[in-house]
Design an enzyme around this catalytic site. Sequence first.
Site, mmCIF file in Angstrom:
data_model
loop_
_atom_site.group_PDB
_atom_site.id
_atom_site.type_symbol
_atom_site.label_atom_id
_atom_site.label_comp_id
_atom_site.label_asym_id
_atom_site.label_seq_id
_atom_site.Cartn_x
_atom_site.Cartn_y
_atom_site.Cartn_z
ATOM 1 C CB ALA A 179 -0.918 -0.007 1.224
ATOM 2 N N GLY B 168 0.333 -5.390 0.720
ATOM 3 C CA GLY B 168 -0.711 -5.441 -0.300
ATOM 4 C C GLY B 168 -0.222 -6.025 -1.604
ATOM 5 C CD GLU C 1 -3.206 -8.115 2.141
ATOM 6 O OE1 GLU C 1 -4.046 -8.516 2.961
ATOM 7 O OE2 GLU C 1 -2.914 -6.922 2.010
ATOM 8 C CD GLU D 277 0.270 -6.197 5.376
ATOM 9 O OE1 GLU D 277 -0.132 -6.167 4.211
ATOM 10 O OE2 GLU D 277 0.967 -7.134 5.827
#
Length: 717
Positions: free
Chosen positions: A61, A100, A103, A123
């Site tokens: 992110a 992310g 992910e 994270e």
Amino acid sequence: MARYSRLPGSVALITLHNPPVNALSAAVRQGIVDAVQRALKDPKVTSVVICGQNGKFCGGADIREFAGPMSGPPLVPMIHAIEAVDKPVAAAIEGVALGGGLELALGCHYRIAHSKAVLGLPEVTLGLLPGAGGSQRLPRLIGLTAALDLITTGRHVSAAEALKLGILDQVTDNNAVDLAVEFVRSVAGQPLDSRRLSTLPCPCPPDVDSLLDKVMSKVRQRSRGALAPVACVQALRAAASLPYAQGMEKERELMATLFNSGQARALQYAFFSQRVVGKWSLPSGASWDNSTARTISKAAVIGLGTMGRGIVVALALTGISVVAVETQEKQLAEASRVVPAMLQREAGRRRLATPPGVISFSSNLQDVSEVELVIEAVFEDMSLKLQVFKHLASVCRPGTLLCSNTSGLDIDQLAAVTQSPGLVVGMHFFAPAHVMKLLEVVYGPRSSPEAVATAMQLGKRMGKVGVAVGNCPGFVGNRMLKPYLEQANFLLEEGATPQQVDEALEEFGFPMGVFRMSDLSGLDVGWRIRKEAGLTGPGVESTRTRQGRRYSPLPDQMCEAGRLGQKTGKGWYQYDGPGGRVARSDPWVDIFLETYRAEHGLVARSITPEEILERCLYALINEGFNILQDAVAAGPEDIDAIYVFGYGWPRHRGGPMFHAGQVGLGRILERLNHHHSHPDVPHLKPSTLLRRLVAAGSPPVQKWREFINKERVHSQL
């Protein structure tokens, strides 16, 4: 953004483009959504590959977006849409797939990686959990036990380990995109049901509840009050016990709680602080972007005690050739035996891509004549260090950088005995030097920008968080530590026990309280410094006032009794024997404190954990404001990085200056005034800078640097 192209053979290529790590910004997410829709609508496309520009898949992110309202397509529906595509989608992973980014790859049907790629879900280190399905998809792919390890620690794994765990389908030493394109061509038209991770059950051991309970207990103990690791276990429990949709709802709830927490803000502040401190500047205006650092290929270390050995290893691990000098024959023989083993062990642990530098051992200072940089690491004694620097100035070739690993002695005094004071800086390492991340780079008024830049760059090569600080007694870290230690000792005089003080600090989040840490470091270290300062020793009267200030002789008396900490098996605590690690309360210390109080007419009183934290932490924070006021540190981020990486300050609390902002500057000022007004609690006079910040409306910590600079300019007019 994300670029779309169609390759020969009906393969759509979606390339993420957002330097430097292709973070999933709003524009990138929108680009992915548009490109996936285009691939779905194109009847000539039979399969899809997602990759990243410039050899990096995706670093996760865009953390900068966390500070305001999110825009663009949400990440979770985007990944669900990719997983639902009826054409095979492969992630071609080069460089990194983190957070992310991983992910996103888990939402793809296949994952192909280059052998040098690094993967992970870090994270938790930002006070969050994998909030885009990572906590639900990863355990379904690799099993609950392995997912617990990766997600609760946030550790990165190599492509080889990821392949072994089952995260990856293939690994290549060649171009990952080429292999991924070839791979999706070969599987086009095959069923994809088994490749959609959200549809799979979560593989769990038979004793899953017992496993989760044990992991939760370990995580609570290890995290010392951090919320995110606990939430990660809760999310993984949901993956093990609930259908995917319900598990995602639990992940969303937990993420919402963490996202708005003070801990997440603290950890993200710490993340950005690490980058801010690298952009150092001197009072002259010289800074990181206009100073050329020398590239060091050959260095020397003088003094091979515990610290010197670690510095030798830290240098050699970067590929630098090191001349290791020790004039004491016994110490030299011991170092010659121990250091190569340390280097081999650490090099193996790090799996170095390049071989470590060659280490040569010597007892002769003349052997450093051809090196480019010297780090002096002898005993913390000014007269000895001056002697070494005078010798180095006579044997080293002109232009050699001379650095001192001192924890608080005057760099200017050392520079004054050399012909080139501009080439002298402090490099304050923390033990063990080849492991600890912090490096204080200390500059004096005559230190050249080139010397500071070289020391900072060398620290970066060694994997350190380098912080440039001004020259004063104790620099930043130890200068702030002094009032912290003083208040802890005063609390013992007033009625507290070492256990009470340590328990309050450890409950706050420190890995060790002040007295356990003193035992670990050795009580004689501070004793020696106080002797050199004339505060204790033969001929010094044993009063509770020294050099015009309240003084506690308690630590001196402990040393005089032979209680030096773990090394002697007895200090503020007792241990199983010399070198023992398990601290137990000692009735001797209780009697010692009672006797001391009686001798000085002190009446013990009840002291609360709240007072312990206020007295110790606010004293430390107050000195931090004095340091900012004196321009010894450029900004609060510098102080916070020093305390997080060097002094065990709990990372989830951001650092002492960030914590002050979280508590409220007005509250800090009020409590300092309260304690300062007490006749038995000196040295807590609030900093002038703190008062001015409160008067200015207590601006957020990110604005302090600007405020301080304006105040400084105004005072010079």
